[in-house]
Each structure stands twice: as structure tokens, then as C-alpha cells.
Design a protein around this motif. Structure first.
Motif, short mmCIF file in Angstrom:
data_model
loop_
_atom_site.label_atom_id
_atom_site.label_comp_id
_atom_site.label_asym_id
_atom_site.label_seq_id
_atom_site.Cartn_x
_atom_site.Cartn_y
_atom_site.Cartn_z
N ARG A 482 -84.09 -5.52 42.62
CA ARG A 482 -84.56 -6.49 43.62
C ARG A 482 -84.20 -6.06 45.04
O ARG A 482 -84.28 -6.87 45.97
N LYS A 483 -83.76 -4.82 45.21
CA LYS A 483 -83.42 -4.29 46.53
C LYS A 483 -84.42 -3.21 46.92
O LYS A 483 -84.84 -2.41 46.08
N GLU A 484 -84.78 -3.21 48.20
CA GLU A 484 -85.79 -2.28 48.67
C GLU A 484 -85.39 -0.82 48.43
O GLU A 484 -86.21 -0.01 47.99
N GLU A 485 -84.12 -0.46 48.72
CA GLU A 485 -83.68 0.92 48.59
C GLU A 485 -83.78 1.40 47.15
O GLU A 485 -84.23 2.53 46.88
N LEU A 486 -83.36 0.54 46.20
CA LEU A 486 -83.44 0.92 44.79
C LEU A 486 -84.89 1.02 44.32
O LEU A 486 -85.23 1.88 43.50
N PHE A 487 -85.74 0.14 44.83
CA PHE A 487 -87.16 0.19 44.45
C PHE A 487 -87.77 1.51 44.91
O PHE A 487 -88.52 2.15 44.14
N VAL A 488 -87.45 1.95 46.12
CA VAL A 488 -87.97 3.23 46.62
C VAL A 488 -87.42 4.38 45.78
O VAL A 488 -88.14 5.34 45.47
N MET A 489 -86.13 4.29 45.39
CA MET A 489 -85.53 5.36 44.59
C MET A 489 -86.26 5.50 43.24
O MET A 489 -86.57 6.62 42.81
N PHE A 490 -86.54 4.38 42.60
CA PHE A 490 -87.26 4.45 41.32
C PHE A 490 -88.72 4.89 41.54
O PHE A 490 -89.32 5.50 40.66
N GLY A 491 -89.27 4.59 42.70
CA GLY A 491 -90.59 5.11 43.02
C GLY A 491 -90.60 6.63 43.09
O GLY A 491 -91.55 7.28 42.64
N ILE A 492 -89.53 7.20 43.66
CA ILE A 492 -89.42 8.67 43.72
C ILE A 492 -89.31 9.24 42.31
O ILE A 492 -89.86 10.32 42.01
N ILE A 493 -88.62 8.54 41.42
CA ILE A 493 -88.52 9.00 40.03
C ILE A 493 -89.90 9.03 39.38
O ILE A 493 -90.26 9.98 38.66
N THR A 494 -90.72 8.01 39.64
CA THR A 494 -92.07 8.00 39.06
C THR A 494 -92.93 9.13 39.60
O THR A 494 -93.90 9.55 38.96
N ALA A 495 -92.58 9.62 40.80
CA ALA A 495 -93.40 10.70 41.39
C ALA A 495 -93.38 11.95 40.54
O ALA A 495 -94.32 12.73 40.54
N PHE A 496 -92.28 12.16 39.77
CA PHE A 496 -92.23 13.33 38.89
C PHE A 496 -93.22 13.20 37.73
O PHE A 496 -93.50 14.18 37.05
N GLY A 497 -93.72 11.99 37.51
CA GLY A 497 -94.76 11.81 36.51
C GLY A 497 -96.08 12.42 36.91
O GLY A 497 -97.01 12.49 36.09
N GLY A 498 -96.20 12.88 38.17
CA GLY A 498 -97.41 13.55 38.60
C GLY A 498 -97.68 14.84 37.85
O GLY A 498 -98.80 15.37 37.88
N LEU A 499 -96.65 15.37 37.14
CA LEU A 499 -96.86 16.55 36.30
C LEU A 499 -97.79 16.26 35.12
O LEU A 499 -98.43 17.17 34.59
N GLY A 500 -97.84 14.99 34.71
CA GLY A 500 -98.56 14.65 33.48
C GLY A 500 -100.02 15.03 33.49
O GLY A 500 -100.53 15.61 32.52
N GLY A 501 -100.73 14.72 34.58
CA GLY A 501 -102.16 14.98 34.65
C GLY A 501 -102.52 16.44 34.46
O GLY A 501 -103.29 16.80 33.55
N PRO A 502 -102.01 17.36 35.31
CA PRO A 502 -102.37 18.77 35.15
C PRO A 502 -101.86 19.38 33.84
O PRO A 502 -102.54 20.24 33.26
N VAL A 503 -100.70 18.94 33.37
CA VAL A 503 -100.18 19.48 32.10
C VAL A 503 -101.11 19.10 30.95
O VAL A 503 -101.45 19.93 30.10
N ILE A 504 -101.56 17.84 30.92
CA ILE A 504 -102.44 17.41 29.84
C ILE A 504 -103.78 18.14 29.90
O ILE A 504 -104.29 18.63 28.87
#
Length: 617
Positions: A482-504
């Protein structure tokens, strides 16, 4: 080393016999020997590409006629920049046109009704009323549904056609719809008194019937697959995805500044139109074709054989199927004397392109599982990307009281992190865990391993699992914090999911011969288009229903989908390739070389040829 060359079915196959004793090693299906010329090429630093079995189609060409993904990156970046940059201006234009039309209707109903004039591209606070917003939501949903449904029907057809007639021609066709769409939009904005805003639906029809962005994406990936060895294919397709994320991040920002600088909302549509026209001219006249004539003819021959077999099966079933409608005698006459296109017409099925994801034969059982799992995971990733963006922005603005600036900054940050992952981290991983071991093996053995499509390898599978895990953990964090800083941090973690599209996409293309890559990615494009239609409706509906009680319910659904996708990825198996079970009996004198048809993607040993020629029980 003893080498024999024998044409396979259609004249495109080649069998290379390798004597294991002379090599001093035990070459498997993926490790035949090449000649000394390949060793010289490797000493020049080009052995990695020249050892790829598909390089022979291009080696006789000069560098400016040799296909490469680098010919595509520049124009493709403009293509995605135009796609991302026009989203917000077009929405604002539709709001103004719908508002103008609404107030005009109110004036006709009540001549005493007065309102402030609506300035296209200007600040129109009078349009922020529920009636106008409802009409805008309905119209934009109609546009999305129209484009999505039409592209779902068209994108697979364009992908299959590109196998037979080349990628560049079909890429230009996919962009022609964008040109017509922008022309209709410009006319509707410039002459609103003459051309009603509903004509924008015609532009959406042109965009959808030529495949829209979905077709451009799959054809671009097909082009990259044609001219890239399997060991580098994921990274190469990642470059195109990086262009997409960069376009989505920079497009709205640049469009906003350009509109402010010119003082005209219409100016950005002229720029977008110019980007589409430049893309078409560059691809048509400069970009080299990635499919050789030989591969195109092989694909056409295979398609012709499939159509003849389909027509024969349909004609044999027509009397039974139509007997109850027109009588057995009439049905028999139609079956025998009807036109050649009648069986294909009667068997038409909009979901037919998906059959390539489930090839027949007992030998392909594990392959079917792999391809279905990869396609479904890709559908989850694409649906989340297309449907979750708007809801995520609404959520952060509601929970953290962010304005347009803060929300845009968050989206841009995540997009740029994805670009860094695809352009920086992904190539390093590919080098250390795939290319470097291949180079070490080449130095130690003194031979060059011939690369060919032989299914996804362990690195592909683990990279996919890593990307799905990052998405799952990141979105789960959205639910809990529920904190902005933590939300942004988890957003950065999801950015590594960008590997999924080209790998598939790269892993999926390794499961089939080169002449089927377009059809396969076209089937995946069908799932993309369906996800583009239904995911926004599903995700927006869930958020609207739960925002007052539990606004995180939307993220719970996303976490569950990615969690299930990660579990499904555990059932993927490496090194599975499409098998053709059309075997013939072995003659008395031993296997007949002419009866063994091997794709030009394959190089096999003498023992494998003998074993593959044995009849199946």
C-alpha cells in the motif's frame, strides 16, 4: 567423412551421411560435421552464423541484399512509435467529435439549448458529462471489437501466406490498413460537418481486415526467425519487442509535445500517416526478402498437397453430409461435378489455423503438449499486456492519488526497464549460457556444430519460467503493498517478465520446419487478436465490479493466471521437433534413399536414416 546427397520430397531435402568413426566423436542429431570452408569462416568470426543450416540460402548474396533483422529494426521502431503515439490523441479526438455530435443532437431536440463550442484538440470541460463519456466508451469498445475480430480472422491467413510468398509483401499489406485508417481519421477530423465520426469505423475496418498491429508483430517475428540461427533467435526477436516497448513508452510523450508545439491535434495524425508510408516504402523497396524462392516453393508445394488431400476427403464425405438436405443422388452429383473450391468452402473454420498447434501422429504427442502450453502461456502474457494497462493506471490513481504525470512516469519507467532487460541483460544471458559453450565446444572438438530447428532447449524453458516467476511475484506484490515506493519496486520486478514474449516466440518457431513458421506464428496471432478483444472487457469489468469493496481483486486474477502459466511451464520438454510419420516399408535390398524425405532444416546420420526408414507398427 562420406557424404551423399539425395533430393527429398519436393526436391528440397538433403541427407548428409556422417561417419562417426572418422570424426572421433559421437555426433548426434544436432552435431554433423561441416567442411573446411566452414572452419575458415569460423576463424573469421562468422562461423556461428555460417554453421547455421539456413545460411546457405543467403551466402551467395551481397551484404545489401542479405536479409537481417537490422534491416527491420529502424522501420519497425517507427511502426511501433506511430502505434503508441496515436493512442491518446485519437481518444481525445473521438471525445471531441462525440461531444460535438451530442450537443448538435441536443440542439435539434431543443432549439433553446445552448452550449460552449467544442474545439477539436482544445480544452473542452463541457464534454466531461456522463452522457458523452458513455457514448465515447461505447464507440471505442466497438472500434476495439471490430479491429480485434477482423485481425483474428486475417492475421493467421497473412502468416500462412507469408510462408508461400515472402514476408516483406505481407508486411506492407499489414501496414496499408493503417494508412487507410489514418486517412479516414484525418478526413473525419478536418471535415466534421461533412464526414460523421462514425466513419472512423470504416478506418477500423481497413485496419482490422489487413491484420492491424497483430499481423505486423507476427510477420516481423517471422522475418527475424528466417534470417537468424536458433541460438540467437530469442535475442533477435527481443530486439523487436524492445522496439515495441520503446514505442509505447516514448510514443505518447512525443505525441503530447508535438501537439503542444504545433498547436494542432490533427498534426500528429499526419506524422503517423507519414510513418506508415515510410514503413511500407522501406520494406517494399529496401528491406531484403528473408525467404528464398526455394523455401517459398517448398511451402507452396506442401500447401497444394494439403489442399488436394482436403478436397479429396471432403468429396468423399459430401454425399453423407448433404444427403439429408438435397437427397443422396443430388449430393453424389455435387460431390463428383461440383467446383474445386466447394470442399474448401464447406470446411472453412475461423479456428482452423490453430490446428498447427496440435499436429497429428503418436510421435508428436509430447510436441503437441509443448506447443499448446507455449501458445496458452503466450495468450496469458499478451492478454495481460493488452488488458491490464488501463486498469493499472486507474488503480494507482485511485489508491495513491496520482495524477496524469505520476501515472505516465510509472508506465514509462516500467517500459524502459523492459527495454534494458531485452537489449542488455537478455543478450548477456544468451552469450554466457548458450553461445559461449557452443564456441568452447567448437574449439575443443575442432568441428562446427550445424545449427537447425530442433525444439526449445533448456535455456529457453528456464528463461520462460524465470519471466513468469517475476510476473507472478511482482503482481502479487501489487496485491499486498500500500506504499508508492514498494509498488514501484514490484513494478520493476514485473519488468523482467518482458523476456517471456520473445522467448516464447523463438522457442515455438524451433518446433517446426522453416516453411511453417509463418503459419505457426499466425495461429499465435489469432490468440493475440482474441486476447485483444476479450481481455479489456474482462479486466475492466472485474475492476468496475470490485473497486468499491476490494480493488485488488483484478491483481489477484492476474496473479492466478501467471501462477497457472508458471505451473504449466513445468511440463515443457526440450528438444522436440515436428515428425512426419509418412513412412514406407523397407525394400528387400535395404532402405531406399528416395523414400526418405528429410526437411532442408535437418542433417541426419546414416544410422538415423536407416532407423527412420523402418515401418511403424
Amino acid at each position: 567423412m562420406t557424404t551423399e546427397s539425395q533430393p527429398g520430397k519436393g526436391g528440397g531435402g538433403q541427407i548428409i551421411m556422417v561417419d562417426a568413426e572418422e570424426t572421433g566423436s559421437n555426433p548426434g542429431e544436432g552435431s554433423p560435421l561441416l567442411g573446411a570452408g566452414a572452419d575458415r569462416d569460423d576463424s573469421e568470426g562468422r562461423g556461428s552464423d555460417r554453421s547455421w543450416i539456413g545460411y546457405e540460402d543467403f551466402e551467395h548474396l551481397t551484404w545489401w541484399r542479405r536479409p537481417s533483422v537490422y534491416w527491420l529494426i529502424g522501420p519497425y521502431f517507427l511502426f511501433t512509435l506511430a502505434f503508441g503515439g496515436v493512442i491518446v490523441p485519437k481518444l481525445n479526438l473521438i471525445v471531441d467529435l462525440v461531444c460535438r455530435n451530442y450537443f448538435a443532437d441536443q440542439t435539434l431536440k431543443d432549439p433553446a439549448f445552448t452550449f460552449s463550442p467544442v474545439v477539436l484538440g482544445g480544452d473542452n470541460p463541457q464534454c466531461n458529462i456522463p452522457a458523452v463519456q458513455k457514448n465515447v466508451a461505447t464507440f471505442t469498445l466497438t472500434l476495439s471489437m471490430l479491429i480485434g475480430v477482423l485481425s483474428a480472422l486475417t492475421a493467421p491467413k497473412l502468416g500462412a501466406l507469408s510462408d508461400r510468398y515472402g514476408r516483406t509483401r505481407l508486411l506492407t499489406i499489414a501496414s496499408c490498413g493503417g494508412v487507410l485508417n489514418e486517412i479516414v481519421t484525418i478526413l473525419a477530423a478536418k471535415y466534421p460537418d461533412v464526414i460523421d465520426y462514425h466513419w472512423i469505423l470504416l478506418g477500423a475496418f481497413f485496419d482490422g481486415v489487413t491484420g492491424s498491429f497483430t499481423a505486423g508483430n507476427i510477420l516481423g517475428s517471422s522475418y527475424a526467425s528466417d534470417c537468424t540461427p536458433p541460438s540467437k533467435r530469442g535475442v533477435t526477436i527481443g530486439y523487436l519487442h524492445a522496439c515495441l516497448f520503446t514505442g509505447l513508452a516514448l510514443g505518447p510523450l512525443l505525441a503530447g509535445y508535438f501537439v503542444k508545439w504545433t498547436g494542432s491535434l490533427l498534426s500528429i495524425f499526419y506524422v503517423t500517416l507519414g510513418c506508415h508510408i515510410f514503413f511500407i516504402l522501406f520494406i517494399l523497396f529496401i528491406t531484403p526478402e528473408s525467404l528464398s524462392k526455394k523455401r517459398q516453393m517448398l511451402a507452396r508445394e506442401k500447401y497444394q498437397n494439403e489442399q488436394e488431400s482436403l478436397a479429396e476427403r471432403m468429396r468423399s464425405h459430401l454425399p453423407r453430409v448433404m444427403g439429408g438436405w438435397v437427397g443422396p443422388n443430388a449430393a453424389g452429383y455435387i460431390s463428383e461435378h461440383g467446383p474445386d473450391w466447394l470442399p474448401a468452402l464447406l470446411s472453412a473454420n475461423p479456428l482452423a489455423p490453430l490446428k498447427i498447434l496440435a499436429p497429428g501422429g503418436r510421435a508428436n504427442k509430447s510436441l503437441r503438449r509443448n506447443m499448446i502450453i507455449l501458445a496458452l502461456i503466450d495468450a496469458v502474457i499478451l492478454s495481460a499486456a493488452m488488458g491490464s494497462g488501463t486498469v493499472t493506471i486507474l488503480y494507482v490513481e485511485y489508491i495513491f492519488n496520482w495524477g496524469n504525470f505520476e501515472a505516465s512516469r510509472f508506465v514509462s519507467l516500467i517500459s524502459f526497464i523492459r527495454v534494458i532487460v531485452l537489449l542488455g541483460i537478455f543478450p548477456l544471458i544468451n552469450y554466457w549460457f548458450r553461445l559461449r559453450p557452443m564456441q568452447r565446444q567448437r574449439r575443443e572438438s575442432g568441428i562446427i556444430v550445424a545449427e537447425k530447428n530442433e525444439g526449445a532447449d533448456e535455456i529457453d524453458i528456464w528463461l520462460l519460467r524465470l519471466s513468469l516467476a517475476s510476473d507472478t511475484v511482482g503482481i502479487l506484490g501489487y496485491v499486498l503493498v500500500r506504499k508508492e515506493e514498494l509498488f514501484v519496486m514490484f513494478g520493476i520486478i514485473t519488468a523482467f517478465g518482458g523476456l517471456g514474449g520473445p522467448v516464447i516466440q523463438s522457442a515455438t518457431t524451433k518446433h517446426v520446419p522453416a516453411e511453417q513458421v509463418g503459419s505457426l506464428l499466425g495461429a499465435i496471432g489469432l490468440l493475440h487478436a482474441l486476447g485483444r478483444v476479450f481481455s479489456p472487457v474482462l479486466f475492466n469489468g472485474i475492476y468496475a465490479a470490485t473497486v468499491e469493496t476490494f480493488p485488488q481483486a483484478f491483481f489477484v486474477l492476474l496473479t492466478s493466471l501467471f501462477g497457472l502459466a508458471m505451473i504449466a511451464s513445468l511440463f515443457l520438454r526440450p528438444h522436440l521437433f515436428l515428425k512426419d510419420e509418412a513412412y514406407e516399408p523397407v525394400p528387400a535390398g535395404g532402405p531406399n534413399p528416395e523414400s526418405v524425405a528429410v526437411s532442408d532444416e535437418e542433417t541426419v546420420t546414416e544410422a538415423e536414416v536407416a532407423s527412420e526408414a523402418l515401418p511403424r507398427v
